[in-house]
Motif scaffolding. Sequence first.
Motif, PDB file in Angstrom:
ATOM      1  N   THR A 100      -1.419  -0.301  23.810  1.00 55.94           N
ATOM      2  CA  THR A 100      -0.614  -1.253  23.207  1.00 55.94           C
ATOM      3  C   THR A 100      -0.552  -1.134  21.833  1.00 55.94           C
ATOM      4  O   THR A 100      -1.662  -0.983  21.280  1.00 55.94           O
ATOM      5  CB  THR A 100      -1.500  -2.521  23.275  1.00 55.94           C
ATOM      6  OG1 THR A 100      -1.564  -2.761  24.814  1.00 55.94           O
ATOM      7  CG2 THR A 100      -0.665  -3.654  22.868  1.00 55.94           C
ATOM      8  N   TRP A 101       0.567  -1.042  21.221  1.00 55.15           N
ATOM      9  CA  TRP A 101       1.026  -0.730  19.750  1.00 55.15           C
ATOM     10  C   TRP A 101       1.801  -1.797  19.112  1.00 55.15           C
ATOM     11  O   TRP A 101       2.455  -2.431  19.863  1.00 55.15           O
ATOM     12  CB  TRP A 101       2.033   0.479  19.877  1.00 55.15           C
ATOM     13  CG  TRP A 101       1.491   2.091  20.428  1.00 55.15           C
ATOM     14  CD1 TRP A 101       1.561   2.332  21.667  1.00 55.15           C
ATOM     15  CD2 TRP A 101       0.983   2.954  19.370  1.00 55.15           C
ATOM     16  NE1 TRP A 101       0.939   3.672  21.599  1.00 55.15           N
ATOM     17  CE2 TRP A 101       0.475   3.939  20.407  1.00 55.15           C
ATOM     18  CE3 TRP A 101       0.966   2.938  17.978  1.00 55.15           C
ATOM     19  CZ2 TRP A 101      -0.015   5.133  19.561  1.00 55.15           C
ATOM     20  CZ3 TRP A 101       0.341   4.150  17.472  1.00 55.15           C
ATOM     21  CH2 TRP A 101      -0.050   5.196  18.440  1.00 55.15           C
ATOM     22  N   MET A 102       1.467  -1.755  17.698  1.00 55.38           N
ATOM     23  CA  MET A 102       2.162  -2.689  17.185  1.00 55.38           C
ATOM     24  C   MET A 102       3.567  -2.438  17.066  1.00 55.38           C
ATOM     25  O   MET A 102       3.925  -1.148  16.957  1.00 55.38           O
ATOM     26  CB  MET A 102       1.718  -2.692  15.484  1.00 55.38           C
ATOM     27  CG  MET A 102       0.075  -3.416  15.256  1.00 55.38           C
ATOM     28  SD  MET A 102      -0.470  -3.087  13.614  1.00 55.38           S
ATOM     29  CE  MET A 102       0.961  -3.810  12.468  1.00 55.38           C
ATOM     30  N   ALA A 103       4.449  -3.278  17.100  1.00 52.34           N
ATOM     31  CA  ALA A 103       5.953  -2.919  17.231  1.00 52.34           C
ATOM     32  C   ALA A 103       6.604  -3.128  15.736  1.00 52.34           C
ATOM     33  O   ALA A 103       7.841  -3.060  15.817  1.00 52.34           O
ATOM     34  CB  ALA A 103       6.416  -3.852  18.442  1.00 52.34           C
ATOM     35  N   GLU A 104       5.924  -3.101  14.646  1.00 53.74           N
ATOM     36  CA  GLU A 104       6.340  -3.350  13.369  1.00 53.74           C
ATOM     37  C   GLU A 104       5.190  -2.476  12.718  1.00 53.74           C
ATOM     38  O   GLU A 104       4.153  -2.354  12.855  1.00 53.74           O
ATOM     39  CB  GLU A 104       6.647  -4.457  13.057  1.00 53.74           C
ATOM     40  CG  GLU A 104       5.611  -5.722  13.136  1.00 53.74           C
ATOM     41  CD  GLU A 104       6.369  -7.026  13.000  1.00 53.74           C
ATOM     42  OE1 GLU A 104       6.609  -7.345  11.660  1.00 53.74           O
ATOM     43  OE2 GLU A 104       6.018  -7.899  13.987  1.00 53.74           O
ATOM     44  N   ASN A 105       5.623  -2.132  11.470  1.00 48.68           N
ATOM     45  CA  ASN A 105       4.704  -1.396  10.353  1.00 48.68           C
ATOM     46  C   ASN A 105       3.671  -2.517   9.741  1.00 48.68           C
ATOM     47  O   ASN A 105       4.099  -3.665   9.490  1.00 48.68           O
ATOM     48  CB  ASN A 105       5.492  -0.690   9.400  1.00 48.68           C
ATOM     49  CG  ASN A 105       6.294   0.414   9.756  1.00 48.68           C
ATOM     50  OD1 ASN A 105       6.248   0.949  11.157  1.00 48.68           O
ATOM     51  ND2 ASN A 105       7.102   0.990   9.169  1.00 48.68           N
ATOM     52  N   LEU A 106       2.828  -1.762   9.580  1.00 52.59           N
ATOM     53  CA  LEU A 106       1.520  -2.716   8.934  1.00 52.59           C
ATOM     54  C   LEU A 106       2.021  -3.227   7.622  1.00 52.59           C
ATOM     55  O   LEU A 106       2.644  -2.206   6.908  1.00 52.59           O
ATOM     56  CB  LEU A 106       0.156  -1.921   8.836  1.00 52.59           C
ATOM     57  CG  LEU A 106      -0.959  -2.938   8.360  1.00 52.59           C
ATOM     58  CD1 LEU A 106      -1.496  -3.939   9.252  1.00 52.59           C
ATOM     59  CD2 LEU A 106      -2.275  -2.064   8.021  1.00 52.59           C
ATOM     60  N   ASN A 107       2.061  -4.368   7.067  1.00 53.80           N
ATOM     61  CA  ASN A 107       2.221  -4.840   5.701  1.00 53.80           C
ATOM     62  C   ASN A 107       1.182  -5.946   5.300  1.00 53.80           C
ATOM     63  O   ASN A 107       1.099  -6.976   5.036  1.00 53.80           O
ATOM     64  CB  ASN A 107       3.532  -5.914   5.966  1.00 53.80           C
ATOM     65  CG  ASN A 107       4.083  -6.228   4.685  1.00 53.80           C
ATOM     66  OD1 ASN A 107       3.664  -5.882   3.628  1.00 53.80           O
ATOM     67  ND2 ASN A 107       4.918  -7.308   4.599  1.00 53.80           N
ATOM     68  N   TYR A 108       0.060  -5.016   5.149  1.00 53.40           N
ATOM     69  CA  TYR A 108      -1.152  -5.560   4.550  1.00 53.40           C
ATOM     70  C   TYR A 108      -1.609  -4.919   3.145  1.00 53.40           C
ATOM     71  O   TYR A 108      -1.631  -3.665   3.271  1.00 53.40           O
ATOM     72  CB  TYR A 108      -2.393  -5.560   5.627  1.00 53.40           C
ATOM     73  CG  TYR A 108      -3.832  -5.990   4.897  1.00 53.40           C
ATOM     74  CD1 TYR A 108      -4.092  -7.316   4.704  1.00 53.40           C
ATOM     75  CD2 TYR A 108      -4.737  -5.055   4.615  1.00 53.40           C
ATOM     76  CE1 TYR A 108      -5.187  -7.882   4.263  1.00 53.40           C
ATOM     77  CE2 TYR A 108      -5.966  -5.238   3.937  1.00 53.40           C
ATOM     78  CZ  TYR A 108      -6.090  -6.679   3.882  1.00 53.40           C
ATOM     79  OH  TYR A 108      -7.350  -6.973   3.275  1.00 53.40           O
ATOM     80  N   ASP A 109      -1.757  -5.790   2.266  1.00 56.11           N
ATOM     81  CA  ASP A 109      -1.992  -5.397   0.997  1.00 56.11           C
ATOM     82  C   ASP A 109      -3.503  -5.263   0.738  1.00 56.11           C
ATOM     83  O   ASP A 109      -4.122  -6.266   0.574  1.00 56.11           O
ATOM     84  CB  ASP A 109      -1.443  -6.144  -0.131  1.00 56.11           C
ATOM     85  CG  ASP A 109      -1.593  -5.526  -1.441  1.00 56.11           C
ATOM     86  OD1 ASP A 109      -2.330  -4.420  -1.799  1.00 56.11           O
ATOM     87  OD2 ASP A 109      -0.946  -6.076  -2.409  1.00 56.11           O
ATOM     88  N   PRO A 110      -4.241  -4.002   0.787  1.00 54.14           N
ATOM     89  CA  PRO A 110      -5.435  -4.068   0.593  1.00 54.14           C
ATOM     90  C   PRO A 110      -6.015  -3.966  -0.933  1.00 54.14           C
ATOM     91  O   PRO A 110      -7.242  -3.915  -1.363  1.00 54.14           O
ATOM     92  CB  PRO A 110      -5.909  -2.292   1.101  1.00 54.14           C
ATOM     93  CG  PRO A 110      -4.507  -1.796   0.651  1.00 54.14           C
ATOM     94  CD  PRO A 110      -3.433  -2.602   0.825  1.00 54.14           C
ATOM     95  N   GLY A 111      -5.064  -4.105  -1.885  1.00 49.36           N
ATOM     96  CA  GLY A 111      -5.396  -4.400  -3.300  1.00 49.36           C
ATOM     97  C   GLY A 111      -5.657  -2.726  -3.911  1.00 49.36           C
ATOM     98  O   GLY A 111      -5.120  -1.923  -3.312  1.00 49.36           O
ATOM     99  N   GLN A 112      -6.021  -2.759  -5.008  1.00 45.47           N
ATOM    100  CA  GLN A 112      -6.262  -1.357  -5.620  1.00 45.47           C
ATOM    101  C   GLN A 112      -7.451  -0.702  -5.216  1.00 45.47           C
ATOM    102  O   GLN A 112      -8.437  -1.508  -4.874  1.00 45.47           O
ATOM    103  CB  GLN A 112      -6.201  -1.480  -7.079  1.00 45.47           C
ATOM    104  CG  GLN A 112      -4.787  -1.984  -7.606  1.00 45.47           C
ATOM    105  CD  GLN A 112      -5.113  -1.865  -9.318  1.00 45.47           C
ATOM    106  OE1 GLN A 112      -5.660  -2.547  -9.989  1.00 45.47           O
ATOM    107  NE2 GLN A 112      -4.007  -1.247  -9.863  1.00 45.47           N
ATOM    108  N   GLY A 113      -7.617   0.305  -5.293  1.00 43.65           N
ATOM    109  CA  GLY A 113      -8.699   1.222  -5.202  1.00 43.65           C
ATOM    110  C   GLY A 113      -9.632   1.199  -6.245  1.00 43.65           C
ATOM    111  O   GLY A 113      -8.967   1.000  -7.452  1.00 43.65           O
ATOM    112  N   GLY A 114     -10.732   1.476  -6.302  1.00 42.54           N
ATOM    113  CA  GLY A 114     -11.353   1.613  -7.485  1.00 42.54           C
ATOM    114  C   GLY A 114     -11.693   0.152  -8.149  1.00 42.54           C
ATOM    115  O   GLY A 114     -11.488  -0.761  -7.446  1.00 42.54           O
TER     116      GLY A 114
END
Length: 292
Positions: A100-114
């Motif tokens: 089972t796959w997502m049928a659209e691209n992930l659009n989650y903002d993880p914020g900045q690294g560091g």
Amino acid sequence: TLFKAVCGTTAYDPAEQFCADGLVYDLCGDKVFDPTKQFCLDEVVLDLCGEDTFDPAEKFCFEKQLYDFCGGEIYNPSKQFCDTRKGGRIYKYVKIGTQTWMAENLNYDPGQGGAGATAYDWSWCVDDDPDKCTKYGRLYTWAAAIDSVKLANDTENPMNCGYKAIWCEITTTTIQGVCPEGWHLPYLEEWNTLFTAVGGSSIAGKKIKSVTGWEKYGDITNEDAFGFSALPAGFRSNSNEFDFEGYHASFWSFDEYDSYYANDVYMESSIDNANEQRVYKNSGHSVRCVKN
């Protein structure tokens, strides 16, 4: 003693109650209802969800099961799921073969690294345009895709993963990474399982590319035969350029090649294939998640 009505052996007042299957129930406002199919909430008659009562201001019923709203919205759980992070976002999904796959691209903002003075960007909208995040989802570095911060903070098996980091040698079979709960970042074998399910890597590109959004090239015809709907977001190079929108789609795997490179899969407007490649870990590519 004289009663206005009797239900079995129980007396009741029909102005306030009613009898159903030998039991006495309070009227819903002034309404009689079927207790096997309905219930009363704030003097309103509602249908049961299976056998359960619920508050329609807090949950919704789908095929006799109760679900929480996603960001205040109702969705179709047979085709969609809710990523509950940051207020909730609805994604389409599709079953292809055993996966089972997502049928659209992930659009989650993880914020900045560091953090603080050492903070850095590790995910982007194409051309830094928020509207293109809505269209394509976000582009992520490999470190963001695998959630290297979470891996580094694992008390049992901390791993230092990312661009120029010592090869972290991921040995687990699944890594959630930036994916929603219950989903994970696929590894190459899972991508190859997908390609096999749609007819093999030599035609997988045309079988899973969206029929719209791609620049036309020769007699190449995209079919999107399984609902995967791969869109050509292009990528962000490690020299910070957004390239090949409309012509190229590439998706991270969690497979590492060395301290500089990781593996992804890609499709192009000019070919029917879906192929593997090594790319810089600090370049930006799309993410599709596969269900656990």
